[in-house]
Design an enzyme around this catalytic site. Structure first.
Site, short mmCIF file in Angstrom:
data_model
loop_
_atom_site.label_atom_id
_atom_site.label_comp_id
_atom_site.label_asym_id
_atom_site.label_seq_id
_atom_site.Cartn_x
_atom_site.Cartn_y
_atom_site.Cartn_z
N HIS A 306 0.85 -1.19 0.00
CA HIS A 306 0.00 0.00 0.00
C HIS A 306 0.88 1.24 0.00
O HIS A 306 1.94 1.24 0.63
CB HIS A 306 -0.91 0.01 1.24
CG HIS A 306 -2.06 0.93 1.11
ND1 HIS A 306 -1.96 2.27 1.42
CD2 HIS A 306 -3.33 0.73 0.67
CE1 HIS A 306 -3.14 2.84 1.18
NE2 HIS A 306 -3.98 1.93 0.72
N ASP A 363 -7.91 -5.36 0.05
CA ASP A 363 -8.40 -6.22 -1.02
C ASP A 363 -7.99 -7.68 -0.87
O ASP A 363 -8.43 -8.52 -1.65
CB ASP A 363 -7.90 -5.69 -2.37
CG ASP A 363 -8.51 -4.35 -2.70
OD1 ASP A 363 -9.72 -4.20 -2.49
OD2 ASP A 363 -7.77 -3.45 -3.16
#
Ligand code: CMC
Length: 429
Positions: A306, A363
């Site tokens: 991320h 996700d």
């Protein structure tokens, strides 16, 4: 005295004010840099660039903290439903009982789509990706609701925001029904937001449909953890498009397109497809971890890493918990969940991932939950969009109410040809 940083440029000294946020995040104010020096800053991918100040969401990627309007995501997930969370994001405060009731009623009243919107779905191919039809239909709302497009009229803006919140689940469910050739199932205003969505997705006219309360809870939680994430790619897109005073529907349609990409919201689909591929390929996790580490392979572990989180994504932790509970309740063993857990374990011990602080993101496990709920893979990113909608709206509203609002117009460093003499086509090599 307020803090400044000094920039030396040849003989010139420029003092830059240091801006401090409420959580002591610090930034250099370069708003006068070009005026005073003729220079701009260059920051590809905006890794170091704050595009705005915002009071909506705080996240600390080093510590794995996420808060909406000051409330920890874990507390919101425990105590609020998605509609209450949306109110908090959009209006800035938790609603009292009457405000919450009115908000719920308003969302219930606006769930239906204009009948003519159905004809859009007849025009789309049956195998259209639902993110494409979602953005197209959201954009088309501006043709049907021309009475509420003025971004400077607070009443029109409020009606647009409620219409969009109420209609997005209907638009999403219609895309799904179209893709499987079933009749559209109209919204039912006696149901809650998430019940209504699941009903429109899975009910058929030929038999009664029971909505599983655990499925409703799971969808609720998934929408909550996706509801906002400060200046991510799609939210920045919504702000960028809205900064030109484009109407709300146009701005959100652009955000949906930005979310679709596999490096952003599309990662949930890409992640499940990756897990399926690992299983189909004999379940050799080590092989895929090695591929992810090999820069020449072009392969990345989807659902990992991320831009901001350099620690475990708190949303991934919440979703992993939902996975555990849901699969246990359904007494279902999903090989995908097992592979995901194993992959996480292997990656988190591997120096490549440890050194780069790559952890599972939101996700990584969400797709496993969507699968358990019976939601088809192409719809995963659509659910992300439904969850992110109140965040997009909150940012659009915040931008419009800011006294500093200006059209977003970044600059560039030009690296192309210098002036060239035009060559007529017949003389070109
Ligand atoms: N697998 C393997 N290596 C990775 C991964 C990954 N998933 N993510 C980052 N890296 C490596 C990358 O190769 C680079 O290595 P090096 O320093 O040796 O060049 C380093 O880690 C830093 O990566 P980056 O690409 O510079 O980081 P970024 O901040 O530009 O990208 C990201 C962030 C999310 C796009 C990226 O981590 C990625 O592609 N992840 C997979 C896609 C994904 O899961 N996206 C969903 C994000 S969460 C939902 C959302 O908010 O949209």
């Amino acid at each position: 005295m307020s803090e400044t940083a000094r920039l030396q440029l040849g003989d010139q000294h420029i003092d830059l004010a240091v801006i401090t946020g409420t959580e002591n995040e610090r930034a250099l104010d370069i708003s006068q840099l070009r005026n005073t020096t003729g220079l701009i800053t260059l920051d590809e991918g905006y890794v170091n660039t704050g595009s705005t100040s915002s009071a909506i969401t705080y996240l600390d990627g080093e510590k794995g903290i996420l808060r909406y309007r000051g409330y920890a995501i874990e507390e919101i997930a425990e105590h609020c439903d998605f509609v209450e969370t949306s109110y908090l994001l959009m209006y800035g405060e938790l609603p009292n009982a009457e405000q919450l009731h009115d908000f719920r009623m308003s969302l219930r009243r606006h769930t239906m789509l204009h009948e003519d919107i159905k004809s859009f779905y007849s025009g789309f191919p049956r195998d259209a990706h639902p993110m494409a039809s979602l953005s197209a239909v959201v954009s088309a709302l501006s043709t049907f609701y021309q009475d509420s497009l003025d971004p400077r009229d607070p009443r029109q803006v409020e009606i647009s925001t409620h219409r969009l919140m109420a209609k997005l689940p209907t638009i999403a469910a219609f895309s799904h029904k179209k893709s499987i050739g079933q009749p559209f199932f109209y919204p039912r205003n006696d149901l809650t937001y998430c019940e209504n969505f699941l009903n429109m997705m899975f009910a058929v006219p030929t038999e009664p449909h029971e909505i599983d309360p655990d499925f409703v809870d799971a969808v609720n939680l998934l929408l909550i953890v996706h509801a906002d994430h400060e200046q991510n790619c799609s939210t920045s897109t919504v702000r960028m498009v809205g900064s030109s005073d484009a109407n709300l529907f146009a701005s959100i349609a652009a955000g949906i397109c930005a979310l679709w990409g596999p490096l952003h919201g599309g990662a949930n689909q890409a992640c499940v497809e990756m897990l399926e591929q690992i299983i189909a390929d004999g379940g050799d996790i080590g092989k895929y971890v090695d591929m992810a580490k090999d820069k020449n392979s072009g392969f990345r572990l989807m659902g990992f890493g991320h831009r901001v989180y350099k620690n475990y994504d708190p949303r991934a932790r919440i979703i992993k918990g939902v996975c555990d509970r849901l699969l246990a309740k359904m007494q279902r063993v999903d090989p995908l969940f097992d592979v995901a857990k194993e992959l996480e374990e292997v990656a988190l011990k591997d120096p490549y991932f440890v050194e780069r602080k790559l952890y599972p993101n939101v996700d990584f496990y969400s797709g496993v939950v969507y699968r358990a709920l019976g939601i088809p893979v192409p719809m995963f990113t659509v659910l992300f969009a439904m969850g992110r909608l109140p965040g997009w709206i909150a940012h659009w509203l915040e931008m419009h109410s800011s006294p500093n609002k200006r059209i977003h117009r970044p600059r560039q460093v030009y690296t192309g040809s210098r002036t060239r003499k035009f060559i007529p086509v017949e003389k070109r090599a």
